[in-house]
Design a protein around this motif. Structure first.
Motif, short mmCIF file in Angstrom:
data_model
loop_
_atom_site.label_atom_id
_atom_site.label_comp_id
_atom_site.label_asym_id
_atom_site.label_seq_id
_atom_site.Cartn_x
_atom_site.Cartn_y
_atom_site.Cartn_z
N ASP A 33 59.89 66.81 15.98
CA ASP A 33 60.56 65.58 16.42
C ASP A 33 59.71 64.75 17.38
N VAL A 34 58.38 64.95 17.35
CA VAL A 34 57.49 64.20 18.24
C VAL A 34 56.48 63.39 17.42
N LEU A 35 56.41 62.11 17.73
CA LEU A 35 55.40 61.23 17.16
C LEU A 35 54.31 61.05 18.22
N VAL A 60 58.88 52.39 19.03
CA VAL A 60 59.90 52.90 19.96
C VAL A 60 61.28 52.77 19.33
N ASP A 61 61.57 51.63 18.73
CA ASP A 61 62.85 51.45 18.04
C ASP A 61 63.02 52.47 16.92
N PHE A 62 61.96 52.70 16.16
CA PHE A 62 61.99 53.68 15.08
C PHE A 62 62.29 55.08 15.64
N ALA A 63 61.65 55.42 16.75
CA ALA A 63 61.88 56.73 17.38
C ALA A 63 63.34 56.86 17.82
N ARG A 64 63.88 55.83 18.42
CA ARG A 64 65.28 55.87 18.86
C ARG A 64 66.23 56.04 17.68
N ASN A 66 65.71 57.41 14.89
CA ASN A 66 65.52 58.66 14.15
C ASN A 66 65.44 59.89 15.05
N ASN A 67 65.83 59.73 16.30
CA ASN A 67 65.86 60.84 17.27
C ASN A 67 64.51 61.53 17.44
N TYR A 68 63.45 60.73 17.53
CA TYR A 68 62.11 61.24 17.81
C TYR A 68 61.76 60.97 19.26
#
Length: 92
Positions: A33-35, A60-64, A66-68
């Motif tokens: 779960d880490v980019l 950052v939006d993509f991470a939020r 997708n719970n990354y």
């Protein structure tokens, strides 16, 4: 600006392109779960126009969504994460 995304099992990139091809990109590796953002680049003639910042905000939006979490390894991303308090929630 139309930011596109490509991803496979372990790598991905956000990018923008024109008739000459890709002119800005942000690449990352993905582990669980880490980019880990490892590279950000904009064509030299387009630097200073905020394009890399837009790519980073998009990631950052993509991470939020997708719970990354994000580990900002590349110097640009690291500086932006240090400057921007609103990115704290996704920092690994």
């Amino acid at each position: 600006m139309d930011i596109k995304h490509r991803e496979n099992d372990s790598r991905g990139m956000f990018f923008v392109e024109d008739e000459k091809g890709i002119y800005a990109e942000l690449t990352y590796t993905k582990k669980q779960d880490v980019l880990t953002i490892d590279h950000t680049e904009v064509r030299p003639e387009l630097e200073g126009k905020g394009i890399a910042t837009k790519l980073l905000s998009h990631s950052v939006d993509f991470a939020r969504e997708n719970n990354y979490k994000i580990e900002p390894l590349c110097p640009f991303a690291e500086v932006q994460f240090d400057r921007n308090e609103s990115f704290k929630d996704v920092r690994a």
